[in-house]
Design a protein around this motif. Structure first.
Motif, PDB file in Angstrom:
ATOM      1  N   PHE A 126      49.834  90.373  18.112  1.00 49.23           N
ATOM      2  CA  PHE A 126      49.299  89.655  19.267  1.00 49.23           C
ATOM      3  C   PHE A 126      50.413  89.079  20.140  1.00 49.23           C
ATOM      4  N   GLY A 127      51.612  88.986  19.586  1.00 50.91           N
ATOM      5  CA  GLY A 127      52.748  88.655  20.436  1.00 50.91           C
ATOM      6  C   GLY A 127      53.024  89.783  21.426  1.00 50.91           C
ATOM      7  N   ARG A 128      52.855  91.034  20.969  1.00 52.65           N
ATOM      8  CA  ARG A 128      53.044  92.184  21.856  1.00 52.65           C
ATOM      9  C   ARG A 128      51.890  92.339  22.835  1.00 52.65           C
ATOM     10  N   GLN A 174      41.867  81.362  25.663  1.00 54.98           N
ATOM     11  CA  GLN A 174      42.908  80.339  25.574  1.00 54.98           C
ATOM     12  C   GLN A 174      42.334  78.962  25.878  1.00 54.98           C
ATOM     13  N   HIS A 223      50.683  88.031  13.859  1.00 53.81           N
ATOM     14  CA  HIS A 223      51.508  87.316  14.835  1.00 53.81           C
ATOM     15  C   HIS A 223      52.324  88.301  15.681  1.00 53.81           C
ATOM     16  N   ARG A 237      41.058  79.160  16.115  1.00 56.36           N
ATOM     17  CA  ARG A 237      41.177  80.546  16.582  1.00 56.36           C
ATOM     18  C   ARG A 237      39.805  81.211  16.613  1.00 56.36           C
ATOM     19  N   GLY A 247      42.339  86.871  27.525  1.00 56.41           N
ATOM     20  CA  GLY A 247      43.140  85.814  26.927  1.00 56.41           C
ATOM     21  C   GLY A 247      42.981  84.484  27.619  1.00 56.41           C
ATOM     22  N   GLN A 276      50.028  89.832  24.029  1.00 56.87           N
ATOM     23  CA  GLN A 276      49.755  88.582  24.753  1.00 56.87           C
ATOM     24  C   GLN A 276      49.682  88.788  26.261  1.00 56.87           C
ATOM     25  N   THR A 299      50.244  82.637  19.553  1.00 54.38           N
ATOM     26  CA  THR A 299      49.458  83.764  20.037  1.00 54.38           C
ATOM     27  C   THR A 299      47.992  83.363  19.990  1.00 54.38           C
TER      28      THR A 299
END
Length: 335
Positions: free
Chosen positions: A226-228, A243, A223, A281, A239, A230, A263
């Motif tokens: 993938f937050g960094r 998405q 988390h 996912r 993405g 994103q 994410t």
């Protein structure tokens, strides 16, 4: 199998030199040492088995943490050729680079460095490192070991294929000098068979194995990572494509997405600070090798497309033609 690999590695290292008080090994990488995980792990294993190590490589990247500030490890960097060498025509530039590296390596390995008990060379490149290692082996009466990552002449074909004489010369040098090494190992049985049949070289198969610091990521680590990533993923277009697939698979509405910090692979449910895997996912495949002509990624991409089609058929949902190809092509362009 892992224990068998470790035992095989210990046998290879123990056979390189007779036992003595901290024998010295040269690890020769005519490239950036920090970009060669396999040679870094060799170096780490040598240190753990009681050797002192001198790394002869080009500057430009940091090694892994255990290889920084080690009392039994030193680095001798090979300076790059003058800037004007890169401005010459391709063949002349290659020749000028080889002559420069030859001169620097001869000075380092025949005169400047402390005498080694063994020399471990990464191949490719073969020119001029094989020649200098052979001369250093004779001068210092050291054991010379070659780690055959690939074949120098076959990689040269992609850039200098129209100069057939150059490829033949490179192959001849690689074949003749490769036989002079007392030991060697390679990464596959196919490479082992080729070396025996074409070069007359006996090499042990030593598979790549991740060191102890590699482990399965926790959901929280995924988390955070993938937050960094994103924003970068969305900018690269990867993405955005994934998405849309995620939202279709998970049935996420706009309101639900706003209620969750999500994410690509995880989500943070409303009222919770503990991330969980995100429904629908995608599978994430990370390759440890480069995307070059001699690494045929088309096999992987075709398999991914077939899997995607089969999974969509199994779910009873129609897949969008070319969706996986779009994300794959965008991924290759961003690397």
């Amino acid at each position: 199998q892992q224990q068998q690999q470790q035992q095989q590695q210990r046998q290879i290292y123990s056979s390189m030199v007779p036992s003595s008080n901290r024998p010295r090994v040269w690890v020769v990488v005519l490239g950036m040492f920090g970009c060669s995980p396999r040679m870094q792990y060799h170096t780490l294993s040598l240190l753990e088995h009681g050797y002192s190590v001198s790394v002869i490589a080009q500057p430009g990247s940091e090694p892994i943490a255990p290889l920084q500030n080690n009392a039994h490890l030193d680095y001798r960097y090979v300076a790059g050729p003058p800037v004007w060498a890169a401005q010459l025509p391709a063949v002349l530039s290659l020749l000028a680079k080889a002559v420069w590296q030859l001169a620097v390596l001869l000075w380092l390995m025949l005169l400047a460095l402390p005498r080694p008990a063994a020399i471990l060379l990464q191949n490719p490149p073969a020119i001029p490192t094989m020649l200098v290692c052979w001369l250093a082996m004779l001068r210092h009466r050291a054991v010379w070991v070659v780690d055959w990552h690939n074949l120098a002449y076959s990689m040269m074909q992609y850039r200098h294929g129209k100069h057939g004489w150059l490829i033949c010369l490179s192959k001849g040098i690689e074949r003749v000098l490769g036989r002079q090494a007392q030991a060697g190992f390679c990464v596959t049985k196919a490479m082992q068979a080729f070396l025996q049949a074409e070069f007359g070289v006996q090499a042990e198969v030593l598979y790549d194995r991740p060191p102890d610091q590699f482990h399965r990521c926790t959901t929280t680590e995924i988390h955070d990572l993938f937050g960094r990533l994103q924003q970068q993923l969305q900018q690269d277009g990867i993405g955005q494509c994934l998405q849309r697939q995620l939202e279709a698979a998970a049935g996420c509405s706009r309101r639900r997405r706003q209620a969750q910090a999500a994410t690509l692979l995880t989500m943070l449910p409303a009222g919770s600070n503990q991330p969980v895997p995100r429904p629908g996912r995608p599978a994430l495949v990370v390759s440890s090798t480069s995307w070059t002509p001699d690494e045929n990624f088309d096999i992987l991409l075709k398999a991914a497309q077939q899997y995607d089609d089969a999974a969509a058929a199994a779910d009873g949902a129609g897949s969008k033609p070319g969706s996986s190809k779009q994300s794959s092509s965008n991924g290759s362009g961003g690397d």
